[in-house]
Motif scaffolding. Structure first.
Motif, PDB file in Angstrom:
ATOM      1  N   ALA A 300       0.827  -1.211   0.000  1.00 16.67           N
ATOM      2  CA  ALA A 300       0.000   0.000   0.000  1.00 16.67           C
ATOM      3  C   ALA A 300       0.860   1.259   0.000  1.00 16.67           C
ATOM      4  O   ALA A 300       0.507   2.270  -0.629  1.00 16.67           O
ATOM      5  CB  ALA A 300      -0.927  -0.005   1.212  1.00 16.67           C
ATOM      6  N   LEU A 301       1.979   1.225   0.689  1.00 15.19           N
ATOM      7  CA  LEU A 301       2.906   2.354   0.683  1.00 15.19           C
ATOM      8  C   LEU A 301       3.416   2.613  -0.732  1.00 15.19           C
ATOM      9  O   LEU A 301       3.420   3.756  -1.210  1.00 15.19           O
ATOM     10  CB  LEU A 301       4.073   2.068   1.634  1.00 15.19           C
ATOM     11  CG  LEU A 301       5.278   3.021   1.562  1.00 15.19           C
ATOM     12  CD1 LEU A 301       4.867   4.431   1.974  1.00 15.19           C
ATOM     13  CD2 LEU A 301       6.420   2.514   2.435  1.00 15.19           C
ATOM     14  N   TRP A 302       3.843   1.547  -1.413  1.00 14.47           N
ATOM     15  CA  TRP A 302       4.347   1.723  -2.783  1.00 14.47           C
ATOM     16  C   TRP A 302       3.238   2.210  -3.707  1.00 14.47           C
ATOM     17  O   TRP A 302       3.482   3.029  -4.599  1.00 14.47           O
ATOM     18  CB  TRP A 302       4.959   0.423  -3.300  1.00 14.47           C
ATOM     19  CG  TRP A 302       6.092  -0.111  -2.518  1.00 14.47           C
ATOM     20  CD1 TRP A 302       6.284  -1.401  -2.114  1.00 14.47           C
ATOM     21  CD2 TRP A 302       7.229   0.621  -2.022  1.00 14.47           C
ATOM     22  NE1 TRP A 302       7.455  -1.529  -1.403  1.00 14.47           N
ATOM     23  CE2 TRP A 302       8.051  -0.291  -1.323  1.00 14.47           C
ATOM     24  CE3 TRP A 302       7.616   1.965  -2.088  1.00 14.47           C
ATOM     25  CZ2 TRP A 302       9.249   0.094  -0.719  1.00 14.47           C
ATOM     26  CZ3 TRP A 302       8.808   2.345  -1.468  1.00 14.47           C
ATOM     27  CH2 TRP A 302       9.607   1.420  -0.806  1.00 14.47           C
ATOM     28  N   GLU A 303       2.022   1.708  -3.499  1.00 13.49           N
ATOM     29  CA  GLU A 303       0.921   2.178  -4.339  1.00 13.49           C
ATOM     30  C   GLU A 303       0.658   3.668  -4.115  1.00 13.49           C
ATOM     31  O   GLU A 303       0.446   4.422  -5.066  1.00 13.49           O
ATOM     32  CB  GLU A 303      -0.354   1.384  -4.070  1.00 13.49           C
ATOM     33  CG  GLU A 303      -1.549   1.922  -4.842  1.00 13.49           C
ATOM     34  CD  GLU A 303      -2.665   0.928  -5.030  1.00 13.49           C
ATOM     35  OE1 GLU A 303      -3.662   1.300  -5.680  1.00 13.49           O
ATOM     36  OE2 GLU A 303      -2.548  -0.211  -4.558  1.00 13.49           O
ATOM     37  N   ALA A 304       0.678   4.091  -2.864  1.00 14.24           N
ATOM     38  CA  ALA A 304       0.438   5.503  -2.566  1.00 14.24           C
ATOM     39  C   ALA A 304       1.480   6.390  -3.245  1.00 14.24           C
ATOM     40  O   ALA A 304       1.138   7.434  -3.833  1.00 14.24           O
ATOM     41  CB  ALA A 304       0.456   5.726  -1.062  1.00 14.24           C
ATOM     42  N   LEU A 305       2.743   5.980  -3.199  1.00 14.08           N
ATOM     43  CA  LEU A 305       3.786   6.784  -3.825  1.00 14.08           C
ATOM     44  C   LEU A 305       3.624   6.833  -5.337  1.00 14.08           C
ATOM     45  O   LEU A 305       3.840   7.868  -5.969  1.00 14.08           O
ATOM     46  CB  LEU A 305       5.166   6.233  -3.449  1.00 14.08           C
ATOM     47  CG  LEU A 305       5.584   6.428  -1.992  1.00 14.08           C
ATOM     48  CD1 LEU A 305       6.947   5.803  -1.727  1.00 14.08           C
ATOM     49  CD2 LEU A 305       5.594   7.901  -1.614  1.00 14.08           C
ATOM     50  N   ASP A 306       3.224   5.707  -5.942  1.00 12.52           N
ATOM     51  CA  ASP A 306       2.992   5.703  -7.383  1.00 12.52           C
ATOM     52  C   ASP A 306       1.801   6.581  -7.751  1.00 12.52           C
ATOM     53  O   ASP A 306       1.821   7.276  -8.773  1.00 12.52           O
ATOM     54  CB  ASP A 306       2.790   4.273  -7.890  1.00 12.52           C
ATOM     55  CG  ASP A 306       4.111   3.544  -8.116  1.00 12.52           C
ATOM     56  OD1 ASP A 306       5.182   4.176  -7.942  1.00 12.52           O
ATOM     57  OD2 ASP A 306       4.080   2.346  -8.465  1.00 12.52           O
ATOM     58  N   LEU A 307       0.754   6.560  -6.933  1.00  7.31           N
ATOM     59  CA  LEU A 307      -0.400   7.429  -7.198  1.00  7.31           C
ATOM     60  C   LEU A 307      -0.006   8.899  -7.090  1.00  7.31           C
ATOM     61  O   LEU A 307      -0.428   9.733  -7.901  1.00  7.31           O
ATOM     62  CB  LEU A 307      -1.531   7.103  -6.218  1.00  7.31           C
ATOM     63  CG  LEU A 307      -2.231   5.758  -6.413  1.00  7.31           C
ATOM     64  CD1 LEU A 307      -3.191   5.492  -5.260  1.00  7.31           C
ATOM     65  CD2 LEU A 307      -2.974   5.718  -7.742  1.00  7.31           C
ATOM     66  N   THR A 347       9.042  -5.353  -2.438  1.00  6.60           N
ATOM     67  CA  THR A 347       9.876  -4.251  -2.888  1.00  6.60           C
ATOM     68  C   THR A 347       9.055  -3.399  -3.853  1.00  6.60           C
ATOM     69  O   THR A 347       7.992  -3.823  -4.340  1.00  6.60           O
ATOM     70  CB  THR A 347      11.116  -4.767  -3.615  1.00  6.60           C
ATOM     71  OG1 THR A 347      10.692  -5.485  -4.798  1.00  6.60           O
ATOM     72  CG2 THR A 347      11.928  -5.707  -2.719  1.00  6.60           C
ATOM     73  N   ARG A 348       9.548  -2.204  -4.133  1.00  9.41           N
ATOM     74  CA  ARG A 348       8.813  -1.350  -5.078  1.00  9.41           C
ATOM     75  C   ARG A 348       8.777  -1.992  -6.458  1.00  9.41           C
ATOM     76  O   ARG A 348       7.763  -1.925  -7.158  1.00  9.41           O
ATOM     77  CB  ARG A 348       9.458   0.033  -5.144  1.00  9.41           C
ATOM     78  CG  ARG A 348       8.533   1.084  -5.741  1.00  9.41           C
ATOM     79  CD  ARG A 348       9.069   2.487  -5.601  1.00  9.41           C
ATOM     80  NE  ARG A 348       8.030   3.462  -5.905  1.00  9.41           N
ATOM     81  CZ  ARG A 348       8.213   4.776  -5.920  1.00  9.41           C
ATOM     82  NH1 ARG A 348       9.404   5.265  -5.614  1.00  9.41           N
ATOM     83  NH2 ARG A 348       7.224   5.599  -6.220  1.00  9.41           N
ATOM     84  N   ASP A 349       9.878  -2.635  -6.847  1.00 13.94           N
ATOM     85  CA  ASP A 349       9.911  -3.288  -8.152  1.00 13.94           C
ATOM     86  C   ASP A 349       8.926  -4.454  -8.216  1.00 13.94           C
ATOM     87  O   ASP A 349       8.207  -4.623  -9.211  1.00 13.94           O
ATOM     88  CB  ASP A 349      11.329  -3.787  -8.437  1.00 13.94           C
ATOM     89  CG  ASP A 349      11.424  -4.507  -9.780  1.00 13.94           C
ATOM     90  OD1 ASP A 349      11.235  -3.842 -10.823  1.00 13.94           O
ATOM     91  OD2 ASP A 349      11.680  -5.730  -9.793  1.00 13.94           O
ATOM     92  N   LEU A 350       8.871  -5.262  -7.157  1.00 19.26           N
ATOM     93  CA  LEU A 350       7.939  -6.385  -7.139  1.00 19.26           C
ATOM     94  C   LEU A 350       6.495  -5.892  -7.169  1.00 19.26           C
ATOM     95  O   LEU A 350       5.639  -6.487  -7.842  1.00 19.26           O
ATOM     96  CB  LEU A 350       8.192  -7.236  -5.894  1.00 19.26           C
ATOM     97  CG  LEU A 350       7.406  -8.553  -5.777  1.00 19.26           C
ATOM     98  CD1 LEU A 350       7.701  -9.462  -6.958  1.00 19.26           C
ATOM     99  CD2 LEU A 350       7.747  -9.253  -4.468  1.00 19.26           C
ATOM    100  N   PHE A 351       6.213  -4.790  -6.458  1.00 15.84           N
ATOM    101  CA  PHE A 351       4.864  -4.236  -6.501  1.00 15.84           C
ATOM    102  C   PHE A 351       4.513  -3.781  -7.908  1.00 15.84           C
ATOM    103  O   PHE A 351       3.394  -4.018  -8.392  1.00 15.84           O
ATOM    104  CB  PHE A 351       4.726  -3.061  -5.534  1.00 15.84           C
ATOM    105  CG  PHE A 351       3.413  -2.348  -5.674  1.00 15.84           C
ATOM    106  CD1 PHE A 351       2.240  -2.920  -5.185  1.00 15.84           C
ATOM    107  CD2 PHE A 351       3.341  -1.131  -6.334  1.00 15.84           C
ATOM    108  CE1 PHE A 351       1.021  -2.286  -5.360  1.00 15.84           C
ATOM    109  CE2 PHE A 351       2.129  -0.485  -6.503  1.00 15.84           C
ATOM    110  CZ  PHE A 351       0.965  -1.065  -6.010  1.00 15.84           C
TER     111      PHE A 351
END
Length: 374
Positions: A300-307, A347-351
Motif C-alpha cells: 500500500a505504501l508503494w501504491e500511494a507513492l505511485d499514485l 519491494t517497489r519493483d515487485l509491486f
C-alpha cells in the motif's frame, strides 16, 4: 464479492535474503487513538524537502498479525524516508475492539495533519465511506488494504479471503478423512474479510456430509483468544477431530493440551512460534498454516507513492495470501523469530510487477518462498 483464486507458483530465494525481508519489529504498538510511530519530520530540508507525508490508520491492533502489519509499514517507511522518497510518516491504531466510530475519529484527526496519502486497514466496509470521501475531496490519495471498502474514490489492495478460508478448511477436512467433529474458530467478527471467510467455510463444510460442526467460537485470529474460547467449549464436546481457524492453531493446540486431549488438525499461525511447534511435534494430520499477508501495508505504501507520482494503478488489486504447507514449513520456520509472521517481501519493483500483471489480466505475481537449503 468472490475474489479470484491465486496460483501458487513460487520462486526460491535464500533464507538469509528472506529473513532480511520479513524481519519486523513486533513490539508494543500501543492501543490509544494517538498511538503509533511518527517518522522524523524531514520534509522541510535536505533530500526530503517537499517529499510526501504518508499516514496509516489501523482499525484494530489486538492480534499479532496487525502488530506485524504495522511494524512492516514502519520499517519500510523508515527506509523510504532514509532513501529520500518520503518526508515523514505516521502510523496510528484505533483504540477498542475494531470500532468504526473510533477509527473515523482517528482518521479525522489525521486529516488535520494534512497527509499526502492515507493508508487504511479498515474496521468496517461501509461505515468509513464518508470520512474516506472527505479525505479524497481534500486531495489525499487513499489506499485501503486488507479489506474491500464501499468508497469509490479509494484504491483497494486485498488478499483472496476465499483462498484463505479454502486453504484453511479443505486440507484439514481431507486430513481427517472427511468425517468427524470440528470446531470453527471465527476471526474478527464484523469485518468484511471475516464475513467472506465464514461464508466460504460454511459452503465448504456443506460439501462434507460426514463432518459435524460441534461448536463455533470467536478466536479473533489470535492464538491467546482462541485458546480461551476453545478451552471453554471442550468440556461439552467429547471428541474433536479438527479446528478450522484463521491462523490461531498454536493457541488452539495449547487448549487441547491443557484439557489433556490430543491435538487435532488445526490451522496454524504463520509465525515462527507456531511453525516450529508444528515442526517439533511432528504433526502430520492435515494441519496447515495460512493467513493473509501482513506485508500488504508495504504494498500500500508503494501504491500511494505511485499514485502521488501520477502513475496508472488499477483501482482494485488482489495479492497472494501466505500459505505454508508442510513441504514449505521448515524453510519458513528457519527464517522467522517466534513473534514474526511470514510476510511477502514487497519491494517497489515487485509491486510494480504486480501492477503490470493486474493491468494485463495475468496471474498475480507470486513472491518468493525460502528454500530449506538456504
Amino acid at each position: 464479492m468472490r475474489i479470484p483464486s491465486t496460483p501458487r507458483r513460487r520462486r526460491a530465494v535464500t533464507a538469509a535474503t528472506l529473513a532480511a525481508a520479513v524481519a519486523v519489529l513486533v513490539s508494543a504498538c500501543g492501543s490509544g487513538a494517538g498511538a503509533g510511530a511518527a517518522g522524523g519530520d524531514a520534509g522541510s530540508s535536505g533530500k526530503n524537502a517537499g517529499k510526501p507525508f504518508i499516514a496509516l490508520s489501523n482499525g484494530f491492533i489486538g492480534n499479532g498479525w496487525r502488530q506485524t502489519m504495522v511494524a512492516s509499514f514502519e520499517a519500510a517507511a523508515k527506509q523510504a524516508q532514509q532513501d529520500g522518497l518520503i518526508g515523514k510518516y505516521k502510523a496510528v491504531n484505533a483504540p477498542g475492539d475494531n470500532s468504526a466510530t473510533e477509527q473515523i475519529a482517528q482518521i479525522k484527526s489525521l486529516l488535520l495533519q494534512k497527509p499526502d496519502a492515507l493508508l487504511i486497514d479498515p474496521s468496517s466496509p461501509t461505515a468509513l465511506k464518508p470520512v474516506i470521501q472527505q479525505a479524497c475531496t481534500a486531495g489525499v490519495k487513499v489506499v485501503v488494504f486488507d479489506s474491500a471498502i464501499d468508497a469509490p474514490c479509494a484504491h483497494v489492495i486485498q488478499n483472496s479471503f476465499t483462498d484463505w478460508a479454502t486453504d484453511a478448511a479443505k486440507p484439514l477436512l481431507d486430513g481427517i478423512g472427511g468425517k468427524g467433529n470440528v470446531i470453527v474458530s471465527r476471526g474478527v467478527v464484523g469485518s468484511q474479510p471475516e464475513a467472506e471467510m465464514y461464508k466460504t467455510t460454511q459452503d465448504i463444510l456443506a460439501t462434507y456430509p460426514g463432518v459435524k460442526t460441534a461448536a463455533t467460537v470467536t478466536g479473533m485470529c489470535d492464538g491467546a483468544t482462541a485458546q480461551k474460547a476453545v478451552l471453554g467449549v471442550l468440556s461439552s464436546v467429547p471428541k474433536v477431530d479438527g479446528v478450522i481457524g484463521c491462523g490461531d492453531g498454536y493457541g488452539v493446540a495449547q487448549a487441547f493440551t491443557t484439557a489433556g486431549k490430543p491435538v487435532p488438525a488445526v490451522t496454524f499461525e504463520t509465525n515462527g512460534r507456531a511453525l516450529n511447534y508444528w515442526k517439533d511435534n511432528r504433526i502430520d494430520n492435515g494441519s496447515v498454516a495460512v493467513m493473509s499477508d501482513p506485508g500488504q501495508s508495504v504494498a500500500a505504501l508503494w501504491e500511494a507513492l505511485d499514485l502521488l507520482d501520477g502513475k496508472d494503478v488499477p483501482q482494485h488489486m488482489t495479492l497472494p495470501i501466505v500459505l505454508v504447507e508442510q513441504k514449505d514449513r521448515d524453510a519458513w520456520a528457519a527464517v522467522l523469530k517466534p513473534d514474526q509472521y511470514a510476510a511477502w517481501p514487497w519491494t517497489r519493483d515487485l509491486f510494480r510487477q504486480q501492477v503490470e500483471a493486474a493491468k494485463s489480466g495475468g496471474a498475480p505475481v507470486q513472491p518468493p518462498v525460502p528454500t530449506a537449503a538456504g
